[in-house]
Design a protein around this motif. Structure first.
Motif, mmCIF file in Angstrom:
data_model
loop_
_atom_site.group_PDB
_atom_site.id
_atom_site.type_symbol
_atom_site.label_atom_id
_atom_site.label_comp_id
_atom_site.label_asym_id
_atom_site.label_seq_id
_atom_site.Cartn_x
_atom_site.Cartn_y
_atom_site.Cartn_z
ATOM 1 N N UNK A 175 11.470 41.897 58.553
ATOM 2 C CA UNK A 175 11.589 43.126 59.320
ATOM 3 C C UNK A 175 11.928 44.308 58.444
ATOM 4 N N UNK A 176 11.831 45.492 59.014
ATOM 5 C CA UNK A 176 12.073 46.712 58.242
ATOM 6 C C UNK A 176 13.564 46.962 58.013
ATOM 7 N N UNK A 177 14.371 46.695 59.009
ATOM 8 C CA UNK A 177 15.792 47.065 58.939
ATOM 9 C C UNK A 177 16.520 46.413 57.766
ATOM 10 N N UNK A 178 16.400 45.104 57.546
ATOM 11 C CA UNK A 178 17.089 44.510 56.381
ATOM 12 C C UNK A 178 16.638 45.116 55.051
ATOM 13 N N UNK A 179 15.352 45.499 54.974
ATOM 14 C CA UNK A 179 14.864 46.104 53.731
ATOM 15 C C UNK A 179 15.401 47.513 53.549
ATOM 16 N N UNK A 180 15.472 48.286 54.637
ATOM 17 C CA UNK A 180 16.087 49.618 54.556
ATOM 18 C C UNK A 180 17.521 49.506 54.041
ATOM 19 N N UNK A 181 18.303 48.646 54.686
ATOM 20 C CA UNK A 181 19.729 48.545 54.347
ATOM 21 C C UNK A 181 19.942 48.016 52.934
ATOM 22 N N UNK A 182 19.243 46.942 52.580
ATOM 23 C CA UNK A 182 19.451 46.354 51.253
ATOM 24 C C UNK A 182 18.980 47.289 50.141
ATOM 25 N N UNK A 183 17.817 47.931 50.335
ATOM 26 C CA UNK A 183 17.312 48.845 49.305
ATOM 27 C C UNK A 183 18.169 50.101 49.195
ATOM 28 N N UNK A 184 18.648 50.610 50.331
ATOM 29 C CA UNK A 184 19.537 51.778 50.283
ATOM 30 C C UNK A 184 20.824 51.451 49.535
ATOM 31 N N UNK A 185 21.392 50.265 49.807
ATOM 32 C CA UNK A 185 22.638 49.867 49.138
ATOM 33 C C UNK A 185 22.399 49.685 47.633
ATOM 34 N N UNK A 186 21.315 49.009 47.272
ATOM 35 C CA UNK A 186 21.009 48.814 45.858
ATOM 36 C C UNK A 186 20.727 50.148 45.166
ATOM 37 N N UNK A 187 20.087 51.062 45.884
ATOM 38 C CA UNK A 187 19.813 52.389 45.317
ATOM 39 C C UNK A 187 21.116 53.099 44.960
ATOM 40 N N UNK A 188 22.101 53.015 45.838
ATOM 41 C CA UNK A 188 23.409 53.639 45.581
ATOM 42 C C UNK A 188 24.063 52.993 44.349
ATOM 43 N N UNK A 201 19.753 52.726 26.559
ATOM 44 C CA UNK A 201 19.122 51.532 27.139
ATOM 45 C C UNK A 201 19.628 51.270 28.547
ATOM 46 N N UNK A 202 20.953 51.344 28.712
ATOM 47 C CA UNK A 202 21.558 51.135 30.019
ATOM 48 C C UNK A 202 21.047 52.169 31.012
ATOM 49 N N UNK A 203 20.966 53.407 30.573
ATOM 50 C CA UNK A 203 20.528 54.493 31.444
ATOM 51 C C UNK A 203 19.083 54.276 31.906
ATOM 52 N N UNK A 204 18.209 53.937 31.006
ATOM 53 C CA UNK A 204 16.786 53.764 31.339
ATOM 54 C C UNK A 204 16.575 52.570 32.259
ATOM 55 N N UNK A 205 17.280 51.473 32.019
ATOM 56 C CA UNK A 205 17.152 50.290 32.872
ATOM 57 C C UNK A 205 17.545 50.613 34.311
ATOM 58 N N UNK A 206 18.656 51.320 34.484
ATOM 59 C CA UNK A 206 19.098 51.620 35.841
ATOM 60 C C UNK A 206 18.243 52.705 36.503
ATOM 61 N N UNK A 207 17.652 53.596 35.706
ATOM 62 C CA UNK A 207 16.681 54.552 36.264
ATOM 63 C C UNK A 207 15.466 53.799 36.807
ATOM 64 N N UNK A 208 15.008 52.798 36.072
ATOM 65 C CA UNK A 208 13.871 51.991 36.526
ATOM 66 C C UNK A 208 14.209 51.264 37.826
ATOM 67 N N UNK A 209 15.397 50.666 37.883
ATOM 68 C CA UNK A 209 15.802 49.938 39.091
ATOM 69 C C UNK A 209 15.986 50.884 40.273
ATOM 70 N N UNK A 210 16.459 52.107 40.006
ATOM 71 C CA UNK A 210 16.537 53.108 41.072
ATOM 72 C C UNK A 210 15.158 53.348 41.696
ATOM 73 N N UNK A 211 14.146 53.490 40.841
ATOM 74 C CA UNK A 211 12.796 53.721 41.335
ATOM 75 C C UNK A 211 12.236 52.518 42.074
ATOM 76 N N UNK A 212 12.562 51.315 41.596
ATOM 77 C CA UNK A 212 12.044 50.095 42.224
ATOM 78 C C UNK A 212 12.493 49.979 43.676
ATOM 79 N N UNK A 213 13.787 50.190 43.925
ATOM 80 C CA UNK A 213 14.286 50.097 45.313
ATOM 81 C C UNK A 213 14.154 51.422 46.047
ATOM 82 N N UNK A 214 14.068 52.532 45.295
ATOM 83 C CA UNK A 214 13.941 53.847 45.931
ATOM 84 C C UNK A 214 12.610 54.058 46.624
ATOM 85 N N UNK A 215 11.618 53.217 46.292
ATOM 86 C CA UNK A 215 10.312 53.341 46.947
ATOM 87 C C UNK A 215 10.282 52.772 48.352
ATOM 88 N N UNK A 216 11.358 52.103 48.779
ATOM 89 C CA UNK A 216 11.375 51.438 50.092
ATOM 90 C C UNK A 216 11.060 52.375 51.258
#
Length: 547
Positions: A175-188, A201-216
């Motif tokens: 469903x959509x709701x669990x993905x909204x909540x989990x991706x929003x939390x991971x984005x934060x 290196x740390x900065x770039x890795x977390x920028x990439x992960x922000x984009x990965x879940x930020x696309x939700x």
């Protein structure tokens, strides 16, 4: 126990349109059902699970560029006599069932639409918000690498190319709701991690992960709006929602420029984390599941437990295992991109134009600092022209593009290639804008001239980007979402990687000839929509592309 059916019989066009908004192909179930290809003779229609699997497998061999004219198909989930006779099919309890998101109250519906639109505005905004603070980041981490300077901004978009391929099938299962909540939390969490990064290196890795879940929200938002808002009122909601990915990346640096001066570059991330946290709390309290297949599956499980009838089955149950969902989400777009002439050519056009946007994002600060001696928060205003141009382009397309197509639909002579007429016009704005921006900045004319040039670029981007996407939907119909996914992956990869060499290009060629090179490449792409207007129908008729 009543499982009455809704009186409205969905058309294939409605199901295809709905599925495209939801981000999946029309052979997977949504609120309106799904399209499955079956033998034309009803008496030979298979009913056993094994036969259904064979039917779905044969559907995969269908020519994907002839999706608008299937040889024989039926609509799964439509109100037919067979479903009405089957007491084990679970559906909404009539057209007024309050469990159906379409029947929710006005405040509840539009409250969700506004919240989703706000989240969809925030995550693209975060992609470029800290761009004016890039020099500070480089100084803090002790780096002078021009490639890293650009990659810090564009790596966020690299996440966009991977996240949706995972998020889309997961939303079909849970469903959509669990993905909204989990991706929003991971984005934060990832945003905070980027804010406290201690090395590059740390900065770039977390920028990439922000984009990965930020696309939700960009993957799920269109489907949520389609779940809630009837077709006749959906245009307004979609226009509000689409402003996020259109305007967000251009507004972000304007805010970020002043915030960097006042609080430092890290506060760009703290600001995003605080706002995202507020949205997360509000959404956790107010948002509800809107996916009809998931709602009906929960209803079916509850009824099985209450009645002990294990034969009960949701009307929108696809019966597809997890492996098949991921196959549709990942393998099919890859095949379409590599085997379809139309999908590849249009996706390449969009990818190159989208790449220009991030070349500008990664170089604006340096250009306006060196050429116009803008410093501090003022550098963020260099993105203003791009934002205004994009906004004007969006409204121009909505007005003129839809009006032109509507005339052909009313006449009954609509062809997908008619979507491209406005793209033919928009294609010329890109090279014109690039030439104005490049040479005016090179000769340090009044700053309004390069801003005007970037405004024309923004206008051209939207006038090519939007008709190209709608063309893919019209051409691939049942498999429209896979075509869009192929488009997204290619443009995100190019937008993340190509800008890495932008600083070296300008250093070698200068602003004038550097942007002229980009203009010449975009000019070489202009014939693509003209060619498809003339030969597109013939290409589709002769296509032998199989999934």
């Amino acid at each position: 126990m009543a499982h009455s059916l809704q009186p409205h019989r969905p058309t294939k066009a409605e199901i295809i349109d709905f599925a495209a908004l939801e981000g999946h192909d029309a052979d997977m179930p949504s609120n309106l059902g799904s399209i499955h290809h079956v033998p034309s003779n009803p008496s030979t229609r298979p009913h056993s699970p094994s036969n259904e699997k064979d039917v779905k497998s044969s559907a995969l061999e269908k020519d994907i560029e002839k999706g608008a004219n299937p040889v024989s198909s039926s609509i799964a989930g439509e109100p037919d006599e067979e479903a009405e006779r089957d007491p084990n099919i679970v559906d909404f309890d009539g057209p007024d069932d309050p469990q159906n998101p379409m029947n929710w109250g006005f405040t509840k519906k539009w409250g969700m639409v506004l919240l989703i639109s706000a989240i969809t505005f925030l995550t693209p905004l975060a992609s470029s918000m800290f761009a004016p603070g890039v020099p500070e980041v480089m100084r803090d981490f002790g780096s002078t690498n021009d490639m890293l300077e650009g990659f810090m901004v564009s790596v966020y978009v690299l996440g966009f190319s991977f996240g949706p391929l995972i998020i889309a099938p997961l939303s079909e299962m849970f469903g959509r709701l669990p993905l909204y909540h989990s991706c929003n939390l991971l984005f934060i969490i990832f945003t905070i991690a980027a804010a406290v990064s201690t090395n590059m290196s740390m900065f770039i890795v977390f920028r990439f992960l922000m984009g990965t879940v930020g696309g939700a929200p960009m993957v799920l938002g269109g489907g949520t709006i389609a779940d809630l808002i009837p077709r006749e009122h959906r245009g307004t909601a979609m226009a509000v929602w689409m402003m996020g990915p259109t305007i967000g990346p251009c507004v972000g640096p304007i805010i970020g420029g002043f915030l960097t001066v006042a609080k430092g570059w890290r506060w760009n991330f703290w600001f995003v984390a605080i706002v995202a946290g507020a949205f997360f709390v509000i959404s956790f309290i107010l948002m509800r599941e809107t996916s009809a297949p998931v709602i009906l599956e929960r209803k079916t499980k509850k009824l099985r437990a209450e009645t002990g009838n294990e034969k009960l089955k949701s009307k929108l149950d696809s019966g597809l295992p997890t492996k098949e969902l991921f196959r549709f989400s990942i393998v099919r777009p890859a095949k379409m991109l590599t085997r379809s002439t139309i999908c590849f050519a249009i996706s390449l056009y969009v990818a190159i134009t989208y790449t220009y946007l991030y070349i500008l994002f990664t170089t604006f600060t340096a250009v306006f600092t060196n050429q116009y001696h803008w410093h501090g928060g003022i550098t963020g205003l260099s993105f203003l022209g791009l934002g205004v141009g994009s906004l004007v382009g969006q409204f121009a397309y909505i007005h003129y593009g839809n009006r032109t197509v509507s005339k052909h639909i009313e006449r009954g002579d609509f062809k997908p290639e008619q979507r491209l007429h406005i793209m033919c016009i928009g294609g010329f704005f890109l090279p014109i804008g690039l030439l104005i921006y490049g040479w005016s900045a090179n000769f340090q004319t009044h700053y309004m001239v390069p801003l005007l040039g970037t405004g024309i670029i923004g206008f051209g981007l939207l006038m090519t980007f939007m008709p190209a996407n709608t063309y893919l939907v019209d051409v691939f119909t049942t498999h429209a979402a896979s075509a869009m996914a192929a488009n997204t992956v290619l443009r995100s990869l190019m937008a993340a990687l190509v800008p890495l060499s932008s600083q070296k290009m300008y250093a070698a060629l200068g602003l004038g000839w550097g942007n002229s090179l980009l203009a010449f490449v975009s000019l070489a792409l202009v014939p693509i929509p003209f060619l498809f207007i003339k030969y597109g129908e013939r290409i589709r008729a002769r296509s032998t592309v199989k999934l």
